[in-house]
Design an enzyme around this catalytic site. Structure first.
Site, PDB file in Angstrom:
ATOM      1  N   SER A  80     -28.504 -17.623  43.002  1.00  0.00           N
ATOM      2  CA  SER A  80     -27.096 -17.548  43.371  1.00  0.00           C
ATOM      3  C   SER A  80     -26.499 -18.945  43.236  1.00  0.00           C
ATOM      4  O   SER A  80     -27.206 -19.893  42.876  1.00  0.00           O
ATOM      5  CB  SER A  80     -26.963 -17.069  44.814  1.00  0.00           C
ATOM      6  OG  SER A  80     -27.371 -18.117  45.673  1.00  0.00           O
ATOM      7  N   LYS A  81     -25.225 -19.058  43.559  1.00  0.00           N
ATOM      8  CA  LYS A  81     -24.535 -20.344  43.399  1.00  0.00           C
ATOM      9  C   LYS A  81     -25.214 -21.464  44.176  1.00  0.00           C
ATOM     10  O   LYS A  81     -25.089 -22.632  43.827  1.00  0.00           O
ATOM     11  CB  LYS A  81     -23.079 -20.211  43.843  1.00  0.00           C
ATOM     12  CG  LYS A  81     -22.281 -19.329  42.899  1.00  0.00           C
ATOM     13  CD  LYS A  81     -20.904 -19.912  42.605  1.00  0.00           C
ATOM     14  CE  LYS A  81     -20.233 -19.205  41.444  1.00  0.00           C
ATOM     15  NZ  LYS A  81     -19.290 -18.178  41.828  1.00  0.00           N
ATOM     16  N   ARG A  82     -25.921 -21.084  45.268  1.00  0.00           N
ATOM     17  CA  ARG A  82     -26.632 -22.109  46.051  1.00  0.00           C
ATOM     18  C   ARG A  82     -27.631 -22.893  45.195  1.00  0.00           C
ATOM     19  O   ARG A  82     -27.961 -24.024  45.479  1.00  0.00           O
ATOM     20  CB  ARG A  82     -27.436 -21.432  47.175  1.00  0.00           C
ATOM     21  CG  ARG A  82     -26.717 -21.297  48.467  1.00  0.00           C
ATOM     22  CD  ARG A  82     -27.612 -20.712  49.522  1.00  0.00           C
ATOM     23  NE  ARG A  82     -28.318 -19.507  49.078  1.00  0.00           N
ATOM     24  CZ  ARG A  82     -29.631 -19.345  49.069  1.00  0.00           C
ATOM     25  NH1 ARG A  82     -30.420 -20.327  49.479  1.00  0.00           N
ATOM     26  NH2 ARG A  82     -30.173 -18.225  48.664  1.00  0.00           N
TER      27      ARG A  82
END
Ligand code: GLU
Length: 485
Positions: free
Chosen positions: A254-256
């Site tokens: 994910s964007k993390r």
């Protein structure tokens, strides 16, 4: 596989092209090119709410940027068009009618509330939530009544009981699903739009797709698709489901874990060939130790045999390392062209880029080329060339200029700079060597003070790059500021 290979990339245009989609596109493209087959791009835009032409354009542009062209499909045409699902609705409607006529599909009038109640009931009994077939055997009369009430209808596929559905997956081997767990699923929604599982089968079958290579998240859809191939009397293609992409902490990417869209990397000054190289390593492993490959080399070497079942791990440090390798090998003109927008945005340069300015920027880029992971980083590395007010970055830097040899070193350096006919990296290197020899102080006692006097920093690009970038006048002006006349 041979030259009759027909593979496809079938994105849903509901957002920009992401890492996972780009990897699927790349694997398909590599197979098409390796076997001299055809790559087809078509658009799965049946999610009317979330699909947009803007996303479609973004995806196509990102594919081309990565160097992944296609032979047939959207924008290209071909014998099996149209290549956008919303333009193929007749095909799906006809096939659905055929299934209804064959008794393999039926209209269902259940409301959302009824379906939800059934779901809750099954869950409460510890059973798999699925449609139990309430509308399976409605008579013409029942249907007429429901229609008169204005009930909306969908078309469901009648799933046969007690069948084992075997997906012969080229990456995973045989994966077996039981038909009993599936429940009659919707193939056409109440607005007449087909569901993914229905449309994809018709498209793949009618477009003569031989191999479906896509993400593992679609493995569980495959038994539903196989049932439709059988019902419609089409031979299914071969399937290859490539593993999920996880973050370094092993949770779903994910964007993390870093930007997920290809355009985000493009806008940070990553090189398309580096991204493609990174993507192929998300699941495929080369035979030897070498990890840097051009697309041509990958076309030679890629094979599904070396695609792993276990999840691929997205490691942005690895991407940066790979991109850095490509930056080192790139022509400085190209990198300078890429650097200009970042330098402008940072306020380092403005206005028109004249040929002289471009040449000067090339020298700057050369000086940091070996230390860049992506081109946007350049703004953090080149402040020394633009800020003529020199501040000592810390005490350590200030201390360097307090050494007793400084007046002697600086006087000799000034003289040598004044004497240089042309200041370029080669001459500068020779000049610095001669200076060190003349002063007999050893390299460090010469180079470090000059570096600090010119930049206020104890680290940075090579001195033989810094000196030509600054040029004689700015060197003298900086020395006057930091070490006096
Ligand atoms: N539109 C689907 C997706 O973007 C394609 C799945 C498939 O390749 O069958 O996930």
């Amino acid at each position: 596989m041979d030259s009759s290979v027909r593979v496809r990339f079938a994105p849903s245009p509901t957002g920009p092209l992401h890492i996972g989609g780009a990897r699927s596109a790349l694997f398909n493209w590599l197979l098409a090119r390796k076997f001299g087959g055809k790559m087809i791009v078509r658009i799965e835009d049946t999610d009317l709410e979330r699909s947009s032409r803007e996303s479609e354009e973004n995806i196509l542009e990102a594919l081309l940027w990565l160097g992944l062209d296609w032979d047939e499909g959207i924008k290209k045409g071909g014998d099996f068009g149209p290549y956008r699902q919303t333009e193929r609705l007749n095909t799906y409607t006809e096939a659905a009618q055929k299934l209804i006529a064959q008794g393999q599909a039926y209209y269902c009038y259940c409301t959302e509330d009824e379906l939800e109640a059934e779901r809750q009931d099954l869950l409460a009994r510890g059973e798999l939530p699925r449609y139990l077939g309430k509308c399976r055997s409605l008579s013409a009369e029942d249907r007429a009544k429901l229609e008169a009430k204005g009930r909306k209808k969908v078309i469901r596929f009648r799933v046969p009981e007690n069948e084992n559905l075997v997906v012969n997956d080229l990456v995973r081997g045989d994966v077996i699903f039981e038909s009993n767990g599936i429940g009659d699923y919707v193939i056409v929604k109440s607005d007449g739009i087909p569901t993914y599982n229905f449309a994809v089968v018709l498209d793949d079958a009618l477009m003569g797709i031989t191999h479906v290579v896509r993400g593992e998240e679609h493995l569980s859809n495959t038994p539903r698709q196989l049932l439709l191939y059988h019902a419609l009397n089409y031979a299914p293609p071969s399937f290859a489901h490539v593993s999920l992409i996880l973050g370094k902490d092993r949770s779903k990417m994910s964007k993390r874990h870093g930007a997920t869209s290809i355009e985000a990397y493009k806008s940070q000054g990553y090189l398309p060939e580096a991204i493609a190289n990174f993507l192929v390593l998300l699941g495929w492993s080369p035979v030897g130790e070498e990890e840097i490959f051009t697309l041509d080399e990958l076309v030679e070497q890629f094979s599904l045999d070396r695609v792993a079942k276990n999840p691929a791990v997205f490691d942005v440090d690895k991407l940066n390392w790979i991109n850095g390798q490509y930056i080192r090998k790139s022509p400085v003109e190209r990198l300078t062209g890429m650097a200009v927008p970042y330098l402008k945005e940072a306020g380092y340069i403005k206005g028109e880029i004249t040929p002289d300015l471009f040449d000067w920027l090339k020298m700057i880029v050369t000086s940091v080329q070996d230390n860049l992971e992506f081109v946007a980083q350049i703004t953090e590395r080149v402040g020394i060339y633009f800020n003529d007010r020199i501040e000592m970055e810390n005490e350590e830097a200030g201390a360097v200029l307090k050494d007793e040899d400084i007046p002697q070193v600086m006087a000799a350096f000034r003289r040598k700079v004044a004497e240089l006919a042309e200041i370029n990296p080669e001459n500068t290197k020779a000049m610095l060597k001669a200076l060190t020899k003349e002063l007999k102080l050893g390299g460090k006692k010469v180079y470090m003070p000059i570096r600090v006097a010119l930049t206020g920093q104890t680290h940075g690009p090579e001195l033989f790059h810094i000196i030509p970038v600054l040029g004689r006048d700015r060197i003298m002006a900086r020395l006057a500021q930091t070490v006096g006349e």
